[in-house]
Design a protein around this motif. Structure first.
Motif, mmCIF file in Angstrom:
data_model
loop_
_atom_site.group_PDB
_atom_site.id
_atom_site.type_symbol
_atom_site.label_atom_id
_atom_site.label_comp_id
_atom_site.label_asym_id
_atom_site.label_seq_id
_atom_site.Cartn_x
_atom_site.Cartn_y
_atom_site.Cartn_z
ATOM 1 N N HIS A 113 0.815 -1.221 0.000
ATOM 2 C CA HIS A 113 0.000 0.000 0.000
ATOM 3 C C HIS A 113 0.848 1.270 0.000
ATOM 4 O O HIS A 113 0.339 2.356 -0.275
ATOM 5 C CB HIS A 113 -0.950 0.002 1.196
ATOM 6 C CG HIS A 113 -1.876 -1.172 1.204
ATOM 7 N ND1 HIS A 113 -2.854 -1.349 0.254
ATOM 8 C CD2 HIS A 113 -1.947 -2.247 2.021
ATOM 9 C CE1 HIS A 113 -3.498 -2.487 0.489
ATOM 10 N NE2 HIS A 113 -2.970 -3.047 1.554
ATOM 11 N N ASP A 114 2.141 1.147 0.297
ATOM 12 C CA ASP A 114 3.046 2.294 0.321
ATOM 13 C C ASP A 114 3.757 2.512 -1.016
ATOM 14 O O ASP A 114 4.615 3.388 -1.123
ATOM 15 C CB ASP A 114 4.118 2.091 1.406
ATOM 16 C CG ASP A 114 3.524 1.971 2.790
ATOM 17 O OD1 ASP A 114 2.643 2.791 3.137
ATOM 18 O OD2 ASP A 114 3.936 1.053 3.537
ATOM 19 N N HIS A 115 3.406 1.743 -2.043
ATOM 20 C CA HIS A 115 4.158 1.818 -3.300
ATOM 21 C C HIS A 115 4.073 3.180 -3.976
ATOM 22 O O HIS A 115 5.023 3.618 -4.606
ATOM 23 C CB HIS A 115 3.754 0.678 -4.251
ATOM 24 C CG HIS A 115 2.402 0.830 -4.855
ATOM 25 N ND1 HIS A 115 1.256 0.494 -4.184
ATOM 26 C CD2 HIS A 115 2.021 1.286 -6.063
ATOM 27 C CE1 HIS A 115 0.211 0.736 -4.956
ATOM 28 N NE2 HIS A 115 0.650 1.219 -6.094
ATOM 29 N N ARG A 116 2.970 3.879 -3.834
ATOM 30 C CA ARG A 116 2.866 5.201 -4.476
ATOM 31 C C ARG A 116 3.827 6.202 -3.830
ATOM 32 O O ARG A 116 4.470 6.986 -4.529
ATOM 33 C CB ARG A 116 1.433 5.716 -4.406
ATOM 34 C CG ARG A 116 0.521 5.014 -5.395
ATOM 35 C CD ARG A 116 -0.846 5.674 -5.496
ATOM 36 N NE ARG A 116 -1.649 4.988 -6.460
ATOM 37 C CZ ARG A 116 -2.506 4.008 -6.170
ATOM 38 N NH1 ARG A 116 -2.655 3.604 -4.923
ATOM 39 N NH2 ARG A 116 -3.200 3.421 -7.121
ATOM 40 N N GLN A 117 3.915 6.165 -2.502
ATOM 41 C CA GLN A 117 4.828 7.075 -1.807
ATOM 42 C C GLN A 117 6.281 6.756 -2.162
ATOM 43 O O GLN A 117 7.087 7.667 -2.374
ATOM 44 C CB GLN A 117 4.642 6.990 -0.280
ATOM 45 C CG GLN A 117 3.297 7.493 0.192
ATOM 46 C CD GLN A 117 2.251 6.379 0.277
ATOM 47 O OE1 GLN A 117 2.210 5.464 -0.541
ATOM 48 N NE2 GLN A 117 1.389 6.458 1.259
ATOM 49 N N LEU A 118 6.623 5.470 -2.238
ATOM 50 C CA LEU A 118 7.982 5.085 -2.608
ATOM 51 C C LEU A 118 8.274 5.487 -4.052
ATOM 52 O O LEU A 118 9.365 5.979 -4.352
ATOM 53 C CB LEU A 118 8.204 3.579 -2.419
ATOM 54 C CG LEU A 118 9.601 3.069 -2.791
ATOM 55 C CD1 LEU A 118 10.699 3.799 -2.026
ATOM 56 C CD2 LEU A 118 9.681 1.555 -2.553
ATOM 57 N N THR A 119 7.324 5.343 -4.924
ATOM 58 C CA THR A 119 7.494 5.761 -6.321
ATOM 59 C C THR A 119 7.815 7.248 -6.383
ATOM 60 O O THR A 119 8.722 7.674 -7.106
ATOM 61 C CB THR A 119 6.229 5.450 -7.151
ATOM 62 O OG1 THR A 119 6.024 4.035 -7.159
ATOM 63 C CG2 THR A 119 6.340 5.955 -8.583
ATOM 64 N N GLU A 120 7.100 8.057 -5.622
ATOM 65 C CA GLU A 120 7.348 9.500 -5.627
ATOM 66 C C GLU A 120 8.717 9.826 -5.037
ATOM 67 O O GLU A 120 9.423 10.695 -5.556
ATOM 68 C CB GLU A 120 6.245 10.241 -4.861
ATOM 69 C CG GLU A 120 6.333 11.744 -4.983
ATOM 70 C CD GLU A 120 6.395 12.258 -6.421
ATOM 71 O OE1 GLU A 120 7.119 13.257 -6.655
ATOM 72 O OE2 GLU A 120 5.751 11.683 -7.315
ATOM 73 N N ARG A 121 9.120 9.132 -3.982
ATOM 74 C CA ARG A 121 10.458 9.349 -3.405
ATOM 75 C C ARG A 121 11.544 9.010 -4.424
ATOM 76 O O ARG A 121 12.534 9.725 -4.551
ATOM 77 C CB ARG A 121 10.649 8.497 -2.150
ATOM 78 C CG ARG A 121 9.969 9.053 -0.926
ATOM 79 C CD ARG A 121 10.307 8.279 0.323
ATOM 80 N NE ARG A 121 11.715 8.417 0.680
ATOM 81 C CZ ARG A 121 12.321 7.668 1.580
ATOM 82 N NH1 ARG A 121 11.653 6.728 2.229
ATOM 83 N NH2 ARG A 121 13.591 7.841 1.854
ATOM 84 N N LEU A 122 11.350 7.916 -5.149
ATOM 85 C CA LEU A 122 12.316 7.523 -6.172
ATOM 86 C C LEU A 122 12.386 8.571 -7.282
ATOM 87 O O LEU A 122 13.471 8.943 -7.721
ATOM 88 C CB LEU A 122 11.957 6.155 -6.763
ATOM 89 C CG LEU A 122 12.283 4.956 -5.898
ATOM 90 C CD1 LEU A 122 11.584 3.711 -6.431
ATOM 91 C CD2 LEU A 122 13.792 4.736 -5.854
ATOM 92 N N ARG A 123 11.250 9.045 -7.718
ATOM 93 C CA ARG A 123 11.232 10.043 -8.795
ATOM 94 C C ARG A 123 11.935 11.318 -8.355
ATOM 95 O O ARG A 123 12.724 11.892 -9.100
ATOM 96 C CB ARG A 123 9.799 10.348 -9.236
ATOM 97 C CG ARG A 123 9.768 11.226 -10.475
ATOM 98 C CD ARG A 123 8.345 11.517 -10.944
ATOM 99 N NE ARG A 123 8.353 12.183 -12.223
ATOM 100 C CZ ARG A 123 8.749 13.444 -12.422
ATOM 101 N NH1 ARG A 123 9.189 14.166 -11.413
ATOM 102 N NH2 ARG A 123 8.718 13.981 -13.628
#
Length: 132
Positions: A113-123
């Motif tokens: 469920h945290d994948h969107r936040q991690l995606t934004e951190r990576l970007r």
């Protein structure tokens, strides 16, 4: 690109089907299992391909794989490739490419469920690397 595609497949490239959500999920789950069981690294191009101009939004597969495999995600910025191989060209030119590697982003304690936040951190991390 048939020539490159052939070599990517031989090298263990894992293509993610773009038009089939279920097949994409199966592929990413399999990639995470492979990373976890074999202790290998996977290089993901989260923009989904080359694009002219500014960096595009990231797809969420890299974050999904990292969280599912329980491994850190390492942001990498590549600078200079547009001059080496311009869009819509098959002619590779000489030049300098810089590979900038950021600090690993831990995934311990994260859930799918945290994948969107991690995606934004990576970007954000990759954007910072390519600006340097």
């Amino acid at each position: 690109m048939p020539f490159i595609g052939y070599h990517l497949k031989r090298a263990g490239h894992i293509p993610v089907p773009r038009g089939d959500a279920r097949a994409s999920l199966r592929t990413m789950t399999e990639a995470a299992r492979t990373v976890r069981e074999r202790g290998i690294s996977v290089l993901v191009f989260p923009e989904g391909g080359r694009a002219p101009g500014a960096m595009r939004e990231f797809k969420e597969g890299a974050a999904y794989i990292a969280i599912k495999a329980r491994v850190p995600a390492v942001p990498v910025g590549i600078v200079g490739t547009r001059q080496i191989l311009p869009m819509d060209s098959l002619l590779v030119r000489g030049g300098q490419v810089r590979l900038r590697i950021g600090a690993p982003i831990p995934t311990a304690g994260l859930t799918i469920h945290d994948h969107r936040q991690l995606t934004e951190r990576l970007r954000e991390a990759v954007a910072e690397l390519v600006r340097e």
